[in-house]
Design a protein around this motif. Structure first.
Motif, mmCIF file in Angstrom:
data_model
loop_
_atom_site.group_PDB
_atom_site.id
_atom_site.type_symbol
_atom_site.label_atom_id
_atom_site.label_comp_id
_atom_site.label_asym_id
_atom_site.label_seq_id
_atom_site.Cartn_x
_atom_site.Cartn_y
_atom_site.Cartn_z
ATOM 1 N N GLU A 1 -5.557 8.248 3.391
ATOM 2 C CA GLU A 1 -6.957 8.422 3.001
ATOM 3 C C GLU A 1 -7.001 9.389 1.830
ATOM 4 O OE1 GLU A 1 -10.880 7.634 2.890
ATOM 5 O OE2 GLU A 1 -9.479 6.735 4.329
ATOM 6 N N THR A 2 -7.451 8.898 0.656
ATOM 7 C CA THR A 2 -7.435 9.706 -0.554
ATOM 8 C C THR A 2 -8.837 9.843 -1.130
ATOM 9 O OG1 THR A 2 -7.180 7.947 -2.193
ATOM 10 C CG2 THR A 2 -5.179 8.657 -1.041
ATOM 11 N N VAL A 3 -8.941 10.650 -2.187
ATOM 12 C CA VAL A 3 -10.219 10.804 -2.878
ATOM 13 C C VAL A 3 -10.640 9.483 -3.517
ATOM 14 C CG1 VAL A 3 -9.164 11.488 -5.071
ATOM 15 C CG2 VAL A 3 -11.467 12.309 -4.497
ATOM 16 N N ASP A 4 -9.666 8.576 -3.737
ATOM 17 C CA ASP A 4 -9.961 7.269 -4.321
ATOM 18 C C ASP A 4 -10.128 6.187 -3.264
ATOM 19 O OD1 ASP A 4 -9.630 8.395 -6.908
ATOM 20 O OD2 ASP A 4 -7.453 8.140 -6.758
ATOM 21 N N GLY A 5 -10.222 6.599 -1.995
ATOM 22 C CA GLY A 5 -10.328 5.632 -0.919
ATOM 23 C C GLY A 5 -8.988 5.381 -0.254
ATOM 24 N N TYR B 1 -1.599 14.365 -3.148
ATOM 25 C CA TYR B 1 -1.704 12.976 -3.592
ATOM 26 C C TYR B 1 -1.772 12.921 -5.124
ATOM 27 C CZ TYR B 1 -4.355 8.736 -4.885
ATOM 28 O OH TYR B 1 -4.804 7.590 -5.484
ATOM 29 N N ALA B 2 -0.902 12.098 -5.706
ATOM 30 C CA ALA B 2 -0.914 11.835 -7.145
ATOM 31 C C ALA B 2 -1.405 10.414 -7.363
ATOM 32 C CB ALA B 2 0.481 12.002 -7.737
ATOM 33 N N PRO B 3 -2.522 10.200 -8.073
ATOM 34 C CA PRO B 3 -3.040 8.851 -8.286
ATOM 35 C C PRO B 3 -2.224 8.096 -9.332
ATOM 36 C CG PRO B 3 -4.387 10.424 -9.468
ATOM 37 C CD PRO B 3 -3.384 11.229 -8.693
ATOM 38 N N LEU B 4 -2.470 6.833 -9.468
ATOM 39 C CA LEU B 4 -1.800 6.015 -10.480
ATOM 40 C C LEU B 4 -2.079 6.592 -11.862
ATOM 41 C CD1 LEU B 4 -2.647 2.458 -9.077
ATOM 42 C CD2 LEU B 4 -0.419 3.608 -9.036
ATOM 43 N N PHE C 1 -4.149 16.192 -9.114
ATOM 44 C CA PHE C 1 -3.622 16.150 -7.750
ATOM 45 C C PHE C 1 -4.655 16.685 -6.750
ATOM 46 C CE2 PHE C 1 -0.191 16.626 -10.774
ATOM 47 C CZ PHE C 1 0.683 15.626 -10.397
ATOM 48 N N THR C 2 -4.804 15.962 -5.660
ATOM 49 C CA THR C 2 -5.770 16.340 -4.622
ATOM 50 C C THR C 2 -5.129 16.198 -3.245
ATOM 51 O OG1 THR C 2 -6.633 14.079 -4.626
ATOM 52 C CG2 THR C 2 -7.788 15.699 -6.002
ATOM 53 N N ILE C 3 -5.867 16.721 -2.251
ATOM 54 C CA ILE C 3 -5.420 16.598 -0.860
ATOM 55 C C ILE C 3 -5.740 15.190 -0.338
ATOM 56 C CG2 ILE C 3 -5.857 17.385 1.501
ATOM 57 C CD1 ILE C 3 -4.221 19.348 -0.033
ATOM 58 N N ALA C 4 -4.776 14.618 0.385
ATOM 59 C CA ALA C 4 -4.959 13.328 1.065
ATOM 60 C C ALA C 4 -4.435 13.454 2.492
ATOM 61 C CB ALA C 4 -4.235 12.217 0.318
ATOM 62 N N ILE D 1 7.766 -1.637 -4.287
ATOM 63 C CA ILE D 1 9.024 -0.974 -3.965
ATOM 64 C C ILE D 1 9.663 -1.759 -2.832
ATOM 65 C CG2 ILE D 1 10.112 1.155 -3.172
ATOM 66 C CD1 ILE D 1 7.786 2.702 -4.367
ATOM 67 N N ARG D 2 10.757 -2.419 -3.130
ATOM 68 C CA ARG D 2 11.440 -3.299 -2.163
ATOM 69 C C ARG D 2 10.468 -4.329 -1.579
ATOM 70 N NH1 ARG D 2 16.335 -1.670 0.206
ATOM 71 N NH2 ARG D 2 17.557 -0.540 -1.346
ATOM 72 N N GLY D 3 9.597 -4.838 -2.430
ATOM 73 C CA GLY D 3 8.694 -5.898 -2.026
ATOM 74 C C GLY D 3 7.370 -5.433 -1.445
ATOM 75 N N VAL D 4 7.175 -4.119 -1.256
ATOM 76 C CA VAL D 4 5.920 -3.615 -0.685
ATOM 77 C C VAL D 4 5.168 -2.855 -1.775
ATOM 78 C CG1 VAL D 4 4.884 -2.113 1.048
ATOM 79 C CG2 VAL D 4 6.912 -3.479 1.613
ATOM 80 N N GLU D 5 3.898 -3.191 -1.942
ATOM 81 C CA GLU D 5 3.096 -2.565 -2.996
ATOM 82 C C GLU D 5 2.795 -1.109 -2.653
ATOM 83 O OE1 GLU D 5 -1.309 -3.432 -4.044
ATOM 84 O OE2 GLU D 5 -0.107 -4.786 -5.322
ATOM 85 N N SER D 6 2.892 -0.231 -3.700
ATOM 86 C CA SER D 6 2.637 1.198 -3.524
ATOM 87 C C SER D 6 1.670 1.668 -4.607
ATOM 88 C CB SER D 6 3.943 1.990 -3.613
ATOM 89 O OG SER D 6 3.709 3.377 -3.427
ATOM 90 N N SER D 7 0.624 2.415 -4.196
ATOM 91 C CA SER D 7 -0.415 2.874 -5.117
ATOM 92 C C SER D 7 -0.463 4.400 -5.100
ATOM 93 C CB SER D 7 -1.786 2.299 -4.745
ATOM 94 O OG SER D 7 -1.754 0.891 -4.745
ATOM 95 N N GLY D 8 0.256 5.015 -6.023
ATOM 96 C CA GLY D 8 0.258 6.475 -6.086
ATOM 97 C C GLY D 8 1.522 7.079 -5.511
ATOM 98 N N MET D 9 1.455 8.375 -5.222
ATOM 99 C CA MET D 9 2.651 9.104 -4.797
ATOM 100 C C MET D 9 2.224 10.315 -3.972
ATOM 101 S SD MET D 9 5.562 10.696 -7.332
ATOM 102 C CE MET D 9 6.921 11.709 -6.746
ATOM 103 N N MET D 10 3.048 10.673 -2.986
ATOM 104 C CA MET D 10 2.882 11.926 -2.245
ATOM 105 C C MET D 10 3.999 12.869 -2.707
ATOM 106 S SD MET D 10 1.789 10.563 1.558
ATOM 107 C CE MET D 10 3.290 9.594 1.833
ATOM 108 N N CYS D 11 3.631 14.066 -3.141
ATOM 109 C CA CYS D 11 4.537 14.918 -3.908
ATOM 110 C C CYS D 11 5.102 16.077 -3.095
ATOM 111 C CB CYS D 11 3.821 15.478 -5.135
ATOM 112 S SG CYS D 11 3.174 14.212 -6.237
#
Length: 796
Positions: free
Chosen positions: A68-72, A91-94, A45-48, A112-122
Motif C-alpha cells: 500500500e503506497t501513496v500511489d495506491g 517506497y521508491a516510485p517508478l 521516497f515515502t512510507i509504504a 522480474i523473472r516474469g512477474v511485473e514489479s512497480s517501484g522498489m523498497m529500499c
C-alpha cells in the motif's frame, strides 16, 4: 565549516529558513559555499506498508509483495531477506533516482523473472542513510503512516550549510559565533546556553608541567573518575553525522561536539594509561603511533605532550594511541590547552596532518575559553558518561586578553560614508561581544575571541559588515583635474584585439597555470634550476613555465580522452626564461589538434599553414605590417624542423613561431597524434609611428581601371623561401603591384635535383591610365631582376 539548521537553533532563536540564514550570512561577510538539503534528495521516497509477501514462482530468493503506497496498491518484487507482510518500508516510485546505487528506476513497470514489479523498497544504504544493505528499511507501521515523507520519518530533514572560514576569523569555527553574528544582523535572538562551572569534589593530582612555554603557554586539566564510555546518545550521533563526522564513542564524540559547537578543541586521556607526570616540551626525534593509525616523529620544532614513557601526542594536532580512550576507560584527564598557531602550522605542514584541532589551533583559538571549555566538557561527560570531577588545574599562564582600542567614531563616516548614530554603532559592537565605554573617543574592550580587531579600522569594518555592505551608498570619486592618459597600455589594447581575432578564427580562449611539471618544462627548452618553486601547490606544478603551450596541449589531450577531439585553444599569459624582471615576457600561444573530420562539404585539413593563418590574423589585428615579415626557422627545439617557421622583423626580432610540434615534445607530455601550434611575442611588436593630431581616416582610393594579372615561374634552390621570392617580386614596383601570391610549387622532370619551381601570380593595378604592353613588359623586367637578386631565375 559545516553546521545544521537545528544546531544553529541551539544558539539562535529564529524562525528563518535555511535560505534566509544563508543570505544573512553572505551579507554579513560569511561566504556560503553550499546548502545541502537531504530532504530534497529524498523527496521522491515515502512510507509504504507491506500487505502481503509471497514466494516468487520462479525464484527462490525473491518475494512478490503487495504494497500500500501513496500511489495506491502496488506489486513489487523484492529480494531482501526481511521483506514480509506487516512492516512499513521506504517506497521508491517508478522513475525515482536511487542515490546509493546511482541509477534511476524505469518509468514503466518491468518484469522480474516474469512477474511485473512497480517501484522498489529500499535499504538504508540505497538511500545513503546508513551502511545496512542486508535488508530493506524496516519500520513500525503504527508509527509511520502511508505517504509520510521518508526524510521526516527518518529525521533526515535537517539542512546543512557549508561555508568558507577566512583565516582571520577562527571564532567562526564554532556554531555559537555564527549565531552571534546572525543575531547582530537581526536574524534572531542569541540564546547560547551559559557554561555553568562544575564544582570539583577532589584535587586534581595529575602533575602537569610546561617546559615549552612559547609553544604551549597554558594547559588546563581536570580529572573525571568513574566514567562509563560507550555509544553516545542518539541526538549527539545525529548531530555529528549531519556534518559528515563518524560517531566513535561517547567520550570521543563529546570532544568533536565541543570543537564544532564552541571552536574549542579538547583531548581526553585515559588516565590509567598515563605514566607519571605530563610534560609539554619540544620533541626529540621520537616516533609514536597516533590515533589515526599512523607513525609520526616529533622533532625539535614540534610541541610534544609526554609522560615518563614517551610521547602521548603532538599538541594541538593529533593524540597518541597509547593513552587513547576506549570502551574500558573509567578515568579520564581532560585537556583544554592553548598552542602557538605558527608552530602548529609548521608541524602540520611538515607531517602532512590535517585534523579538526590543527585547523583551529593554527588560526588561533579563544584564549578566554580554556577554562570554559573544560567546564563544558565536564558537564557533558557527567551527563552522558557519569563520573566524579576533580578541581581544575591550570599549568602555565593563560594569555592576557587583547588590548583595548581607542575608537574615534568619525572614522566610520570617513572610511565608509555611513552616517550612523552612536546608539546604532554601540549596539553593533556590543552585540558582537565588544565592550564600549563612551567618551570623546570611545574605549572599546576587545573580547578574547576577536584578537583580529586591533585598531579603529577593524571596528569600522565590523560596523559596516553588520549594518550591511549592501547598504553602502555608491558614490563616485571626484574627477581629477587635467588631462588623463588612457588606462590601457598599448600591449593591452593590441592583445585584446588579437584575442578577438583568434576567437573569430575558431579558437577558444583558456586560462591555465603558470606552473608546470619539471619534465614538461625541459621538453619546451625550460627547466632551469632557478625556476624551481620552493613551495609548489602540487607535485606536478613545481616549475615556472617556459611556454604557454604546455597546458593547452594537456587540455586538448584531456578533451580527446573524454570524447571531444579537435581541440583548438589559445591563451595569453606570462612565460619565464629566468627570475630577473626582463626574463619574464608575455606570450600569446595557441594550438589545434590534427584530427580527421567528417563534413558533407569535405574535410578541412589542418596543417602548419593553418597555424600560420591564425598567427597572421592575430598580428594583423595588433597592427603589424604583415607584408614586411621575414619567414625564417622556428625558435625552439620543440618545433618540427621541416614543418615550422618563424615570422620576424629583421633576423633577431622574432614576432612569432608557428607550425607542427616535434613528436618528441608531444611524447614527453603524453600527447597522442599531431598538433599544430603558434607562439606570438606581443612585446616584440614595435610601437606605431606617431600620427597627426587628426583622427579622421584617409580617403579611400579605388581605381576605375581593370587590374592586370601576370604569371611567372622561377627556379630556385630548395633552401630559398617562397616568402623571399614573393617579397622581392612585390618590391619591384610598390605603386603598381598591389598583390603577389604563390599558386604552385613543382619538383620533378625539367627541374634540377635540389631545386623547385615557384609559380606566382602578380596583380598590377593601374591608377591613372590603362597599361600598355610596354608598361607591362617594363614591370615584368623589374620583377625578373628583383627575383634573380633574391636567388631565382625565370623558368624556361
Amino acid at each position: 565549516m559545516k553546521f545544521t539548521l537545528s544546531w544553529l537553533k541551539r544558539h539562535l532563536k529564529t524562525d528563518a529558513t535555511i535560505e534566509e540564514v544563508a543570505e544573512a550570512m553572505t551579507l554579513a561577510g560569511l561566504e556560503v559555499e553550499e546548502i545541502i538539503d537531504p530532504a530534497k534528495a529524498l523527496s521522491a521516497f515515502t512510507i509504504a506498508h507491506v500487505i502481503s509477501a509471497e514466494k516468487h514462482p520462479d525464484a527462490d530468493k525473491l518475494q512478490v509483495c503487495q504494497v500500500e503506497t501513496v500511489d495506491g496498491p502496488k506489486q513489487i518484487v523484492c529480494g531482501a531477506p526481511n521483506a514480509r507482510a506487516g512492516i512499513a518500508v521506504a517506497y521508491a516510485p517508478l522513475g525515482a533516482y536511487i542515490p546509493g546505487l546511482d541509477f534511476a528506476l524505469d518509468k514503466k513497470p518491468r518484469k522480474i523473472r516474469g512477474v511485473e514489479s512497480s517501484g522498489m523498497m529500499c535499504s538504508g544504504k540505497e538511500l545513503e542513510m546508513g551502511d545496512d544493505h542486508d535488508g530493506i528499511l524496516e519500520l513500525d507501521p503504527s508509527q509511520f503512516p502511508v505517504g509520510q515523507a521518508i526524510s521526516d520519518a527518518m529525521g533526515a530533514n535537517d539542512p546543512v550549510i557549508d561555508f568558507e572560514v577566512t583565516p582571520n576569523r577562527p571564532d567562526w569555527l564554532g556554531v555559537n559565533s555564527i549565531a552571534r553574528d546572525l543575531a547582530a544582523v537581526g536574524l534572531g535572538e542569541l540564546i547560547t546556553p551559559a557554561i555553568e562551572p562544575v564544582a570539583g569534589t577532589f584535587p586534581c593530582d595529575q602533575e602537569i608541567t610546561i617546559e615549552d612555554t612559547d609553544g604551549c603557554p597554558a594547559f588546563v586539566g581536570r580529572i573525571v573518575r568513574g566514567v562509563k564510555n560507550g555509544p553516545s546518545p542518539q541526538w549527539l550521533q545525529d548531530q555529528l553525522k549531519s556534518i559528515g563526522l563518524r560517531p566513535i564513542s561517547a567520550l570521543v564524540d563529546i570532544t568533536n561536539f565541543v570543537t564544532y559547537d564552541r571552536a574549542r578543541p579538547l583531548h581526553f586521556y585515559d588516565l590509567n594509561k598515563v605514566q607519571g607526570a605530563i610534560m609539554v616540551r619540544r620533541g626529540k626525534d621520537e616516533t609514536f603511533e597516533a590515533l589515526d593509525d599512523k607513525l609520526y616523529t616529533a622533532s625539535a620544532s614540534d610541541i610534544a605532550i609526554t609522560d615518563t614513557s614517551g610521547i602521548l601526542g603532538l599538541g594541538g594536532i593529533v593524540g597518541g594511541e597509547s593513552t587513547g580512550v576506549d570502551e574500558n576507560t573509567t578515568d579520564i584527564l581532560i585537556e583544554s590547552a592553548y598552542f602557538d598557531p605558527l608552530t602548529i602550522r609548521r608541524t602540520a605542514k611538515r607531517l602532512g596532518v590535517n585534523s579538526d584541532a590543527k585547523y583551529r589551533f593554527e588560526r588561533g583559538v579563544d584564549t578566554g575559553g580554556l577554562i570554559d571549555g573544560a567546564e563544558l566538557a565536564t558537564r557533558l561527560v557527567m551527563d552522558i558518561c557519569g563520573g566524579e570531577p576533580s578541581d581544575i588545574k591550570v599549568a602555565g599562564e593563560i594569555p592576557a586578553t587583547p588590548a583595548d582600542v581607542n575608537f574615534n567614531t568619525d572614522l566610520v563616516e570617513r572610511l565608509t560614508g555611513l552616517k550612523l548614530s552612536d546608539f546604532a554603532m554601540e549596539k553593533i559592537l556590543t552585540d558582537l561581544g565588544f565592550g564600549v565605554v563612551k567618551g570623546e573617543t570611545w574605549t572599546v574592550t576587545v573580547p578574547s575571541f576577536r584578537r583580529d580587531a586591533v585598531g579603529g579600522a577593524d571596528l569600522v569594518e565590523e560596523i559596516a559588515r553588520i549594518h550591511g555592505f549592501h547598504n553602502l551608498e555608491a558614490v563616485s570619486l571626484p574627477p581629477l583635474p587635467g588631462r588623463r592618459e588612457p588606462t590601457a597600455t598599448l600591449t593591452q589594447n593590441r592583445t585584446r584585439l588579437a584575442r578577438r581575432a583568434l576567437a573569430l578564427q575558431g579558437l577558444s580562449e583558456a586560462i591555465t597555470w603558470s606552473f608546470v611539471l619539471e619534465d614538461h618544462a625541459k621538453a619546451f627548452d625550460g627547466g632551469q634550476a632557478n625556476l624551481a618553486l620552493d613551495n609548489p601547490i602540487s607535485n606536478d606544478l613545481n616549475w615556472m613555465r617556459p611556454s604557454a603551450l604546455i597546458h593547452l596541449l594537456l587540455a586538448g589531450q584531456r578533451s580527446a580522452n573524454q570524447g571531444y577531439p579537435g581541440a583548438a585553444l589559445f591563451e595569453l599569459g606570462p612565460i619565464f626564461q629566468g627570475t630577473a624582471p626582463d626574463e619574464q615576457s608575455l606570450s600569446l600561444a595557441g594550438m589545434r589538434r590534427v584530427e580527421p573530420s567528417r563534413d558533407w562539404a569535405g574535410a578541412v585539413d589542418i596543417t602548419a599553414l593553418t597555424a600560420k593563418a591564425d598567427v597572421m590574423s592575430a598580428l594583423a589585428a595588433m597592427g603589424a605590417n604583415t607584408d614586411n615579415l621575414q619567414v625564417m626557422d622556428a625558435v625552439g627545439s620543440y618545433w618540427h624542423p621541416g614543418r615550422s617557421a618563424s615570422l620576424r622583423l629583421g633576423p633577431k626580432n622574432v614576432l612569432a613561431s608557428f607550425g607542427e610540434l616535434h613528436p618528441r615534445a608531444l611524447k614527453s607530455l603524453g600527447i597522442d597524434g599531431r598538433v599544430v601550434a603558434f607562439e606570438i611575442a606581443p612585446d616584440n611588436l614595435p610601437a606605431p609611428k606617431k600620427k597627426s593630431a587628426s583622427k579622421a581616416k584617409s580617403a579611400l582610393t579605388l581605381s576605375d581601371l581593370m587590374p592586370v594579372h601576370r604569371d611567372f615561374a622561377f627556379i630556385v634552390s630548395e633552401d630559398v623561401r617562397s616568402g623571399d621570392i614573393l617579397r622581392a617580386a612585390k618590391g619591384a614596383d610598390k605603386q603598381l603591384i598591389s598583390e603577389v601570391s604563390l599558386f604552385d610549387v613543382y619538383r620533378g622532370k625539367g627541374v634540377d635535383e635540389g631545386h623547385k619551381s615557384l609559380a606566382i601570380d602578380v596583380t598590377l593595378t593601374p591608377k591613372a591610365a590603362t597599361l600598355t604592353d610596354a608598361d607591362i613588359e617594363a614591370v615584368s623586367s623589374k620583377i625578373i631582376d628583383k627575383v634573380m637578386k633574391a636567388g631565382g631565375r625565370l623558368r624556361g
